[in-house]
Design an enzyme around this catalytic site. Structure first.
Site, PDB file in Angstrom:
ATOM      1  N   GLY A  41      14.375   0.723  -5.716  1.00 48.53           N
ATOM      2  CA  GLY A  41      13.035   1.118  -5.264  1.00 48.53           C
ATOM      3  C   GLY A  41      12.244   0.005  -4.589  1.00 48.53           C
ATOM      4  O   GLY A  41      11.177   0.252  -4.030  1.00 48.53           O
ATOM      5  N   LYS A  53      -1.039   1.990  -7.714  1.00 47.11           N
ATOM      6  CA  LYS A  53      -1.743   3.271  -7.747  1.00 47.11           C
ATOM      7  C   LYS A  53      -1.929   3.753  -9.183  1.00 47.11           C
ATOM      8  O   LYS A  53      -2.927   4.388  -9.521  1.00 47.11           O
ATOM      9  CB  LYS A  53      -0.995   4.330  -6.922  1.00 47.11           C
ATOM     10  CG  LYS A  53      -1.511   4.432  -5.498  1.00 47.11           C
ATOM     11  CD  LYS A  53      -1.046   3.331  -4.568  1.00 47.11           C
ATOM     12  CE  LYS A  53      -2.008   2.250  -4.269  1.00 47.11           C
ATOM     13  NZ  LYS A  53      -1.461   1.218  -3.346  1.00 47.11           N
ATOM     14  N   THR A 142      15.471  -6.015   3.634  1.00 41.53           N
ATOM     15  CA  THR A 142      15.192  -6.933   2.524  1.00 41.53           C
ATOM     16  C   THR A 142      13.702  -7.099   2.237  1.00 41.53           C
ATOM     17  O   THR A 142      13.331  -7.841   1.313  1.00 41.53           O
ATOM     18  CB  THR A 142      15.812  -8.319   2.824  1.00 41.53           C
ATOM     19  OG1 THR A 142      15.463  -8.683   4.163  1.00 41.53           O
ATOM     20  CG2 THR A 142      17.321  -8.285   2.711  1.00 41.53           C
ATOM     21  N   SER A 144       9.650  -7.908   2.016  1.00 37.98           N
ATOM     22  CA  SER A 144       8.766  -9.068   2.188  1.00 37.98           C
ATOM     23  C   SER A 144       8.294  -9.595   0.838  1.00 37.98           C
ATOM     24  O   SER A 144       8.431  -8.921  -0.175  1.00 37.98           O
ATOM     25  CB  SER A 144       7.550  -8.664   3.022  1.00 37.98           C
ATOM     26  OG  SER A 144       6.806  -7.686   2.317  1.00 37.98           O
ATOM     27  N   ILE A 183      -4.418  -5.593  -0.390  1.00 34.08           N
ATOM     28  CA  ILE A 183      -4.095  -5.924  -1.785  1.00 34.08           C
ATOM     29  C   ILE A 183      -5.342  -6.440  -2.502  1.00 34.08           C
ATOM     30  O   ILE A 183      -5.652  -6.029  -3.620  1.00 34.08           O
ATOM     31  CB  ILE A 183      -2.964  -6.976  -1.851  1.00 34.08           C
ATOM     32  CG1 ILE A 183      -1.659  -6.345  -1.360  1.00 34.08           C
ATOM     33  CG2 ILE A 183      -2.802  -7.533  -3.271  1.00 34.08           C
ATOM     34  CD1 ILE A 183      -0.447  -7.254  -1.423  1.00 34.08           C
ATOM     35  N   VAL A 236     -10.321 -21.148   1.254  1.00 36.00           N
ATOM     36  CA  VAL A 236     -10.013 -21.897   0.036  1.00 36.00           C
ATOM     37  C   VAL A 236      -9.135 -23.067   0.460  1.00 36.00           C
ATOM     38  O   VAL A 236      -8.129 -22.867   1.138  1.00 36.00           O
ATOM     39  CB  VAL A 236      -9.270 -21.003  -0.978  1.00 36.00           C
ATOM     40  CG1 VAL A 236      -8.821 -21.811  -2.188  1.00 36.00           C
ATOM     41  CG2 VAL A 236     -10.160 -19.847  -1.417  1.00 36.00           C
ATOM     42  N   HIS A 321       5.835   3.993   3.990  1.00 35.11           N
ATOM     43  CA  HIS A 321       6.226   5.190   4.752  1.00 35.11           C
ATOM     44  C   HIS A 321       6.782   4.822   6.119  1.00 35.11           C
ATOM     45  O   HIS A 321       7.615   5.534   6.666  1.00 35.11           O
ATOM     46  CB  HIS A 321       5.056   6.171   4.867  1.00 35.11           C
ATOM     47  CG  HIS A 321       3.734   5.533   5.114  1.00 35.11           C
ATOM     48  ND1 HIS A 321       3.011   4.937   4.121  1.00 35.11           N
ATOM     49  CD2 HIS A 321       3.008   5.380   6.250  1.00 35.11           C
ATOM     50  CE1 HIS A 321       1.887   4.448   4.630  1.00 35.11           C
ATOM     51  NE2 HIS A 321       1.878   4.703   5.928  1.00 35.11           N
ATOM     52  N   HIS A 443     -13.276  26.246   3.534  1.00 35.42           N
ATOM     53  CA  HIS A 443     -14.589  25.831   3.030  1.00 35.42           C
ATOM     54  C   HIS A 443     -14.658  26.093   1.534  1.00 35.42           C
ATOM     55  O   HIS A 443     -14.202  27.136   1.084  1.00 35.42           O
ATOM     56  CB  HIS A 443     -15.682  26.627   3.740  1.00 35.42           C
ATOM     57  CG  HIS A 443     -17.048  26.334   3.214  1.00 35.42           C
ATOM     58  ND1 HIS A 443     -17.733  25.181   3.538  1.00 35.42           N
ATOM     59  CD2 HIS A 443     -17.842  27.037   2.352  1.00 35.42           C
ATOM     60  CE1 HIS A 443     -18.899  25.186   2.916  1.00 35.42           C
ATOM     61  NE2 HIS A 443     -18.990  26.301   2.188  1.00 35.42           N
TER      62      HIS A 443
END
Ligand code: FAD
Ligand code: NAI
Length: 464
Positions: A41, A53, A142, A144, A183, A236, A321, A443
């Site tokens: 996955g 999520k 592969t 990221s 993120i 930073v 997706h 509606h």
């Protein structure tokens, strides 16, 4: 050529790789997929889309109950407690159900899972854990990993990346998020809702790069109202961890006096970079571009015939997706057919509250290409949003001034992520704003705001 072990070996079992492997097997190819994680996955199911999520959903429910926001609906809670261990456990359960589902699909479709890390040994062979495998075609998927920030070392304790931020054992007192992208705003929302003070430090002068300018401005306003401290135009420059506290040094992005911020948790979310390290691409005759990505042609084939690539490791938005659709199309090409991905119509969703969703060109991008007409409709004037008391946001339709063809749709609304699908279908079919305006919408639904925004392109919304 000697007999190959496989017709296709896919490297990486994320949304790009696992979908390609299943499709290739369905098309009759003898297929294997190499994955070094313990579960299938990829980033998305294990440490990305799904666990984030799960935490966003659970934290939103907690916040609704805890903040008293439901009292106006007559729902009173005597006391609302947070059991973070249980929240994390439910997230883990959802993840393992889904990753297990991919393992089931591999078995069902007779895709062999080669467990371990793959490295090329030639253009048609790879090594996995000391064993060599050959294939007629090899697909690189592969993915990221987080881009590191020099001077701010991730220890997954005080200074974390998204994976660490999804599994914090307690709610931080003060979370500093470095990078106000997708993120940062999603995971910042999770911990803000669960009780942390959250400061977002963003280098650019607006959060959410890549989104429509008006959307970025409105989103920042809404997030500030929710309690986020947002410091844009700030960088930073370093971090020192002492015990349970990190001291960050920040300064204006344009240069100027530095100051320090203390936090008990720091999330580094300044973008992600393609995974090609250790793949020994050179053994296959491949190289990466200046951004570390593998370049491909329209058929997802790299510069080396027989080697293909999809997903986060190739140019384009780093979205699950997009990776999936590319995986499907690449498998179709590898099996001798034709695959299609319309890269102009790839929706993007930020799963905050409200959600932020977008497809096609921003108003700024569209204006660079020619004259446009823009229609906008506020969620405040949408009957369902008014009824549900979720009126933050708007829908914006950007259309070509001459042809009326829809070029982009941008939405801030509680369920923008679901609403954007209609806009994507319309754009895929080459719709004009008039087409959307003349389509009957049920509606009362939030989707009516898209119809009204489309009507507004030619100046004729009803409820405004
Ligand atoms: P990946 O999912 O990264 O999978 C690649 C796999 O390849 C990994 O499992 C890795 O272990 C394996 N691998 C790498 N190198 C090797 C090797 N040499 N040998 C064997 N295996 C290898 N996108 C969305 O669309 N919606 C979201 O809501 C969303 N939320 C996200 C939240 C977070 C916190 C993060 C980090 C990302 C999120 N994304 C989201 C982005 C999404 O996860 C990626 O775009 C997507 O996973 C890319 O799919 P992929 O198949 O290209 O790569
Ligand atoms: P991002 O590219 O969305 O945002 C990174 C932010 O960090 C940018 O605003 C950038 O200006 C800022 N930044 C960079 N360097 C900085 C510095 N030194 N100091 C302060 N700010 C700095 O990247 P993010 O949020 O890490 O996400 C990575 C990828 O994951 C994205 O491409 C996104 O597509 C994908 N993703 C998608 C999700 C979704 O679809 N809902 C959810 C989460 C991730």
């Amino acid at each position: 050529m000697a007999e190959q072990d496989y017709d296709l070996i896919v490297v990486g079992a994320g949304p790009g790789g696992y979908v390609a492997a299943i499709r290739a097997a369905q098309l009759g190819l003898k297929t294997a997929c190499v994955e070094s994680r313990e579960t299938l996955g990829g980033t998305c199911l294990n440490v990305g889309c799904i666990p984030s999520k799960a935490m966003l959903h659970a934290s939103e429910m907690y916040h609704e109950a805890h903040s008293g926001a439901l009292a106006k609906f007559g729902i009173d809670f005597k006391s609302v407690g947070l059991n973070l261990d249980q929240m994390q456990a439910e997230k883990t359960k959802a993840v393992s159900e889904l990753t297990g589902g991919i393992e089931f699909l591999f078995k069902k479709n007779k895709v062999d899972w080669l467990k371990g890390r793959a490295a090329f040994t030639s253009a048609n062979s790879i090594d996995v854990g000391g064993k060599s495998y050959t294939a007629k075609s090899i697909l690189i998927a592969t993915g990221s990993s987080v881009t590191p920030l020099p001077g701010v070392e991730i220890d997954q304790r005080i200074i974390v990346d998204s994976t660490g931020a999804l599994a914090l054992p307690k709610v931080p007192k003060h979370l500093v998020v470095i990078g106000g992208g997708v993120i940062g705003m999603e995971l910042g929302s999770v911990w803000l809702r669960l009780g942390a003070e959250v400061t977002v430090v963003e280098y650019l002068d607006q959060i959410l790069p890549g989104y429509d300018g008006e959307v970025r401005k409105e989103a920042a306003k809404i997030f500030k109202k929710q309690g986020f401290n947002i410091r844009t135009g700030t960088k930073v420059t370093g971090a020192i961890v002492n015990g349970g506290t990190a001291t960050l040094t920040v300064e204006p992005a344009a240069g100027g006096a530095s100051e320090t911020i203390e936090a008990d948790c720091v999330l580094v979310s300044i973008g992600r970079r393609p995974n090609t390290e250790g793949l020994a691409l050179d053994k296959a005759g491949l190289a990466t571009n200046a951004r570390g990505q593998i370049e491909i042609g329209h058929d997802f084939q790299t510069s080396v015939p027989g080697i293909y690539a999809v997903g986060d490791v190739v140019p384009g938005p780093m979205l699950a997706h997009k990776a999936e659709d590319e995986g499907l199309a690449a498998a179709d090409f590898i099996a001798g057919g034709t695959g299609i991905v319309n890269h102009d119509v790839i929706p993007g969703v930020v799963y905050t509250y409200p959600e932020i969703a977008s497809v096609g060109l921003t108003e700024e991008q569209a204006k660079e290409r020619g004259e446009v007409k823009v229609g906008k409709f506020p969620m405040m004037a949408n009957s369902r949003a008014k009824t549900n008391r979720d009126t933050d946001g708007f829908v914006k339709v950007v259309a070509d001034a001459k042809t009326d063809r829809v070029l982009g749709v941008h939405i801030i609304a509680s369920i923008a992520g679901s609403m954007i699908a209609e806009a994507a279908v319309a754009m895929e079919f080459g719709a004009t704003s008039e087409d959307i305006a003349y389509t009957c919408h049920a509606h009362p639904t939030h989707a009516e705001a898209l119809k009204e925004a489309a009507m507004a392109v030619t100046g004729k919304p009803i409820h405004m």
